[in-house]
Motif scaffolding. Sequence first.
Motif, PDB file in Angstrom:
ATOM      1  N   ILE A 132     -14.599 -31.674  48.379  1.00 13.70           N
ATOM      2  CA  ILE A 132     -15.769 -30.817  48.619  1.00 13.70           C
ATOM      3  C   ILE A 132     -16.139 -30.086  47.332  1.00 13.70           C
ATOM      4  O   ILE A 132     -15.257 -29.610  46.606  1.00 13.70           O
ATOM      5  N   PRO A 133     -17.440 -29.968  47.019  1.00 16.91           N
ATOM      6  CA  PRO A 133     -17.857 -29.305  45.771  1.00 16.91           C
ATOM      7  C   PRO A 133     -17.386 -27.858  45.688  1.00 16.91           C
ATOM      8  O   PRO A 133     -17.314 -27.145  46.699  1.00 16.91           O
ATOM      9  N   GLU A 134     -17.061 -27.445  44.473  1.00 12.13           N
ATOM     10  CA  GLU A 134     -16.694 -26.058  44.236  1.00 12.13           C
ATOM     11  C   GLU A 134     -17.946 -25.191  44.210  1.00 12.13           C
ATOM     12  O   GLU A 134     -19.040 -25.660  43.916  1.00 12.13           O
ATOM     13  N   ASP A 135     -17.754 -23.922  44.507  1.00 11.51           N
ATOM     14  CA  ASP A 135     -18.861 -22.963  44.490  1.00 11.51           C
ATOM     15  C   ASP A 135     -18.859 -22.238  43.154  1.00 11.51           C
ATOM     16  O   ASP A 135     -17.990 -21.402  42.902  1.00 11.51           O
ATOM     17  N   PRO A 136     -19.823 -22.535  42.263  1.00 10.35           N
ATOM     18  CA  PRO A 136     -19.818 -21.897  40.935  1.00 10.35           C
ATOM     19  C   PRO A 136     -20.125 -20.410  40.970  1.00 10.35           C
ATOM     20  O   PRO A 136     -19.916 -19.709  39.984  1.00 10.35           O
ATOM     21  N   SER A 137     -20.632 -19.901  42.104  1.00 13.81           N
ATOM     22  CA  SER A 137     -20.955 -18.473  42.183  1.00 13.81           C
ATOM     23  C   SER A 137     -19.719 -17.607  42.347  1.00 13.81           C
ATOM     24  O   SER A 137     -19.781 -16.392  42.180  1.00 13.81           O
ATOM     25  N   GLY A 138     -18.597 -18.246  42.727  1.00 21.90           N
ATOM     26  CA  GLY A 138     -17.375 -17.480  42.962  1.00 21.90           C
ATOM     27  C   GLY A 138     -17.266 -16.877  44.342  1.00 21.90           C
ATOM     28  O   GLY A 138     -16.329 -16.119  44.627  1.00 21.90           O
ATOM     29  N   ASN A 139     -18.203 -17.216  45.247  1.00 24.00           N
ATOM     30  CA  ASN A 139     -18.186 -16.652  46.599  1.00 24.00           C
ATOM     31  C   ASN A 139     -17.352 -17.462  47.580  1.00 24.00           C
ATOM     32  O   ASN A 139     -17.278 -17.121  48.751  1.00 24.00           O
ATOM     33  N   GLY A 140     -16.783 -18.563  47.106  1.00 21.04           N
ATOM     34  CA  GLY A 140     -15.871 -19.302  47.979  1.00 21.04           C
ATOM     35  C   GLY A 140     -16.514 -20.397  48.800  1.00 21.04           C
ATOM     36  O   GLY A 140     -15.886 -20.921  49.725  1.00 21.04           O
ATOM     37  N   GLY A 141     -17.756 -20.758  48.507  1.00 20.30           N
ATOM     38  CA  GLY A 141     -18.397 -21.859  49.233  1.00 20.30           C
ATOM     39  C   GLY A 141     -19.171 -21.389  50.438  1.00 20.30           C
ATOM     40  O   GLY A 141     -19.176 -20.205  50.783  1.00 20.30           O
ATOM     41  N   GLY A 142     -19.844 -22.332  51.102  1.00 13.71           N
ATOM     42  CA  GLY A 142     -20.679 -22.002  52.248  1.00 13.71           C
ATOM     43  C   GLY A 142     -20.584 -23.072  53.306  1.00 13.71           C
ATOM     44  O   GLY A 142     -19.498 -23.516  53.659  1.00 13.71           O
ATOM     45  N   PHE A 143     -21.720 -23.538  53.788  1.00 14.35           N
ATOM     46  CA  PHE A 143     -21.757 -24.520  54.865  1.00 14.35           C
ATOM     47  C   PHE A 143     -21.432 -25.922  54.321  1.00 14.35           C
ATOM     48  O   PHE A 143     -21.925 -26.312  53.264  1.00 14.35           O
ATOM     49  N   VAL A 144     -20.643 -26.673  55.089  1.00 10.83           N
ATOM     50  CA  VAL A 144     -20.348 -28.065  54.762  1.00 10.83           C
ATOM     51  C   VAL A 144     -20.661 -28.913  55.985  1.00 10.83           C
ATOM     52  O   VAL A 144     -20.145 -28.662  57.078  1.00 10.83           O
ATOM     53  N   PHE A 145     -21.540 -29.911  55.802  1.00  6.12           N
ATOM     54  CA  PHE A 145     -21.953 -30.778  56.902  1.00  6.12           C
ATOM     55  C   PHE A 145     -21.422 -32.199  56.665  1.00  6.12           C
ATOM     56  O   PHE A 145     -21.622 -32.770  55.589  1.00  6.12           O
ATOM     57  N   ASP A 146     -20.780 -32.728  57.682  1.00  7.74           N
ATOM     58  CA  ASP A 146     -20.187 -34.070  57.617  1.00  7.74           C
ATOM     59  C   ASP A 146     -21.201 -35.084  58.149  1.00  7.74           C
ATOM     60  O   ASP A 146     -21.542 -35.067  59.338  1.00  7.74           O
TER      61      ASP A 146
END
Length: 479
Positions: A357-371
């Motif tokens: 899963i892609p990393e979140d460059p904002s440093g907020n820990g990621g968001g929604f992930v849809f399969d």
Amino acid sequence: MDKILEDLYHSYTGEKAVPSVDPITGSGSDRRYYRITGKSPACIGVKGESVPENRVFIALAKHFKQKGLPVPEIYAVSEDEKYYLQEDVGNVSLFDLIQSGKKEKNITGYEKEMVLKTIRLLPSFQYKGAEGLDFSVCYPVPVFDERTVFWDLNYFKYCFLKPSGIDFLEPGLENDFEKLSVKLTEETGNTFLYRDFQSRNVMIKDGAPYFIDFQGGRKGPVYYDLASFVWQAKADFSEEDRLMLIDVYLSELQKFGTVDRDHFYTVLNHFVLFRTLQVLGAYGFRGYFEKKPHFLQSIPFALNNVCGLLKQGFPEYPCLSELLTRLIAEQSGKTEKITHPSRLTVRISSFSYKKGIPEDPSGNGGGFVFDCRAIHNPGRYDQFKPLTGLDAPVKAFLEKDGEIFLFLEHVFGLAESSVQRYIERDFTHLMFSFGCTGGQHRSVYTAQKLAEHLHQMFDVRIELFHREQDIQFILESKK
């Protein structure tokens, strides 16, 4: 898309309905629109919960069509009158055209040609549209009168003025409202008042304008529609263009009778003031109460119109004029926040689960992930293996059975509510990621669609990254 619309389309054409992936959005409407395709030409399926409103639109559309006016043809209506099919008049509004082509303050070229075609048709709508029309079909009232004037003035007072927190003397304001109401209803005439005649309600197809959303129309004076169009807040016409449009309109109007231009201009100014107050009320209701941020973005444009009006002066309405002057001064500190309502950046990625899963460059820990792996995979077929979800053959494959539409409908609903809450809370980053087996077909298609959808709905910066293809797009905020 609702099954009743699918059945209505099948009953009308004998074919299976294939809905577009994106429901067509109406900026201030509670109706839902869907572009439906099949072997027959595309049409628009409409779901409207207000049966009286549907009835008047359908009745007026049929009447205008008989008069040779450019409106969508009505193809079929459901028994409960909550659903209907209408002619597809394209997906480019005159407003979109103006904004995309307006590089300077004035409109030029093709955009100017379409604007002029539109304004030349307005007198025909007002006069020919009224010929033989039974105004009793109009909803909620058949005629523009003092009562309807006060509805809109109170809309301004309660939905914009009072929420602004500004102090005012209510008796003085009501006195001015009464004088304005009398002025606006001195001249009625047997003409059709479109009521929401503005560039968002004009569609451009094959170089010609088509008119929609006239269900609020009624019998009334011609000034209102001209004021609505020429002083539409976000169209932001220059003073030079406004004078040109009024002159073109009056030239066409003279085909239906003698026009005293000096008198016309005098009365028109009062309608411009009234329409601007009504628009501010609508922006306040949709923005402050319904929490729709794109309406708040229009407030500064409407206030600019008020500034221009006050330069001319309205000594007949001293309390209202003084109040508007203070309102502009007090709103000036808020205008910057309204004009730039969000610092939000939405990052949307497509990816392969095999690579994580892609990393979140904002440093907020990621968001929604849809399969996306439950969706039928084009990658299983040789002809699609060298292609991606950006290519037309892959899009056609994914859209063929309609499975992906239901998937995106749920994604869009969740994404819209989240983006709106992030804007309201002044957050700066939100992330959506779409994964499939190879990160090449299904995830690319769905990520692209969400990016395009959110860019249409909100004024936010969107960073779109198709990771496995090493493709990146930036969709800047519309502001």
